[in-house]
Design an enzyme around this catalytic site. Structure first.
Site, PDB file in Angstrom:
ATOM      1  N   ASP A  27       0.873  -1.163   0.000  1.00 48.07           N
ATOM      2  CA  ASP A  27       0.000   0.000   0.000  1.00 48.07           C
ATOM      3  C   ASP A  27       0.919   1.223   0.000  1.00 48.07           C
ATOM      4  OD1 ASP A  27      -2.390   1.584   0.346  1.00 48.07           O
ATOM      5  OD2 ASP A  27      -1.802   1.816   2.440  1.00 48.07           O
ATOM      6  N   ASP A  29       0.021   5.268   0.926  1.00 46.23           N
ATOM      7  CA  ASP A  29      -0.083   6.264   1.992  1.00 46.23           C
ATOM      8  C   ASP A  29      -0.140   5.577   3.349  1.00 46.23           C
ATOM      9  OD1 ASP A  29      -0.226   8.747   3.108  1.00 46.23           O
ATOM     10  OD2 ASP A  29      -2.326   9.109   2.628  1.00 46.23           O
ATOM     11  N   ASP A 245      -1.127  -0.707   6.038  1.00 48.11           N
ATOM     12  CA  ASP A 245      -1.340  -0.083   7.352  1.00 48.11           C
ATOM     13  C   ASP A 245      -2.797  -0.160   7.799  1.00 48.11           C
ATOM     14  OD1 ASP A 245      -2.105   1.857   5.309  1.00 48.11           O
ATOM     15  OD2 ASP A 245      -2.253   3.314   6.945  1.00 48.11           O
TER      16      ASP A 245
END
Length: 306
Positions: A27, A29, A245
């Site tokens: 991923d 951001d 995250d």
């Protein structure tokens, strides 16, 4: 590598995990950058993984940037990346319409210029980008002019989202055979300093409520995003690691697709969140428990430099 779920990844275990995979999905951001700043050590991790023969890909639910825009941003931040390694929902949505739906016709797009570019790149025309101001009375809204060539409604992030866009999408979706696709269901976009703004999921739910229909989504945790990568690059699920995250998108995508999963604590979710899912006894929540976690992907550096 028979370790219990939600294990802290450190020491010899890092090398063991990396040796067990050929491909790694990241991923963006909250994992390799925050805002406009790279996570410390992240560019070195990505570049060393590639030097060590790993295939690296980037999967993001953000539909506001094209693949080229992402590649340009990553290059500026010091990452060794090519455009074809980036899989955002703008691109995956275009691929879904082209390859799975075999769409013949235009798209009514609630979305960004980046989405328009990705659709047009695969030969799909769109209408709808930009503001759509309201005028007249409710009877006028119900009879709003529609493009007869539109055969699908697509909803991504749209800063010009409005009542008239919901209305126009609803009118298209009442027509027989009109497809309905959303990029993702993230309800919030986390920002620096603990702030957040509404995400695409809020927009999509508004259109679904009005149309009384459920959209097919292509972003994480839907397996289509992994299918996109796998079909183009021959990635094998049992030799692939998903790093993210967010438990409800990144880790769940990995679980849905049979990948190994690694949570990094530089973004949204916490170890406490993961442990709560693990202790819940709920089969659906078990899919949001990562195999491993690290404070930051920089924790992989010693094993890569060794």
């Amino acid at each position: 590598m028979s370790v219990s779920k939600c294990t802290r990844l450190s020491g010899a275990l890092v090398k063991q995990l990396l040796d067990s995979v050929d491909s790694i999905l990241f991923d963006c951001d909250g994992v390799i950058w925050r805002g406009d700043q790279a996570i410390p050590g992240a560019p070195q991790v990505i570049n060393l993984l590639k030097e060590n023969g790993k295939r690296v890909f980037f999967v993001t639910n953000n539909s506001t940037k094209s693949r080229k825009m992402y590649a340009d941003k990553m290059t500026a931040l010091g990452f060794d990346v090519t455009e074809d390694e980036v899989f955002g929902t703008a691109y995956c949505c275009a691929m879904y319409l082209k390859t799975v739906c075999k769409l013949e016709g235009k798209v009514y797009l609630i979305g960004s210029n980046a989405m328009r570019q990705e659709l047009e790149a695969v030969g799909i025309q769109q209408t709808g980008v930009g503001p759509d101001h309201i005028c007249g009375k409710p009877i006028d809204w119900a009879n709003v002019p529609l493009d007869p060539e539109v055969k699908a409604v697509v909803v991504g992030f749209d800063e010009h989202f409005s009542y008239m866009k919901v209305n126009r999408a609803m009118q298209y979706l009442t027509q027989q055979g009109c497809l309905f696709v959303g990029t993702n269901r993230d309800t919030r976009l986390p920002l620096e300093g603990g702030k957040a703004v509404p995400g695409t999921g809020c927009l999509l739910q508004a259109v679904e409520t009005a149309a009384q229909r459920e959209a097919q989504t292509v972003g994480k945790p839907n397996h289509f995003m992994f299918d996109c990568v796998a079909s183009q690059f021959g990635v094998k699920a049992d030799r692939c690691l998903m790093v993210g995250d967010r438990l409800d998108t990144d880790i769940l995508l990995g679980s849905n697709c049979g990948l190994k999963t690694l949570l990094t604590l530089t973004g949204v979710s916490t170890v406490a969140d993961a442990e709560a899912h693990q202790k819940s006894g709920c089969p659906e929540r078990q899919g949001m428990v990562p195999d491993y976690y690290v404070e930051s992907i920089a924790d992989l550096l010693p094993a890569l430099q060794g």
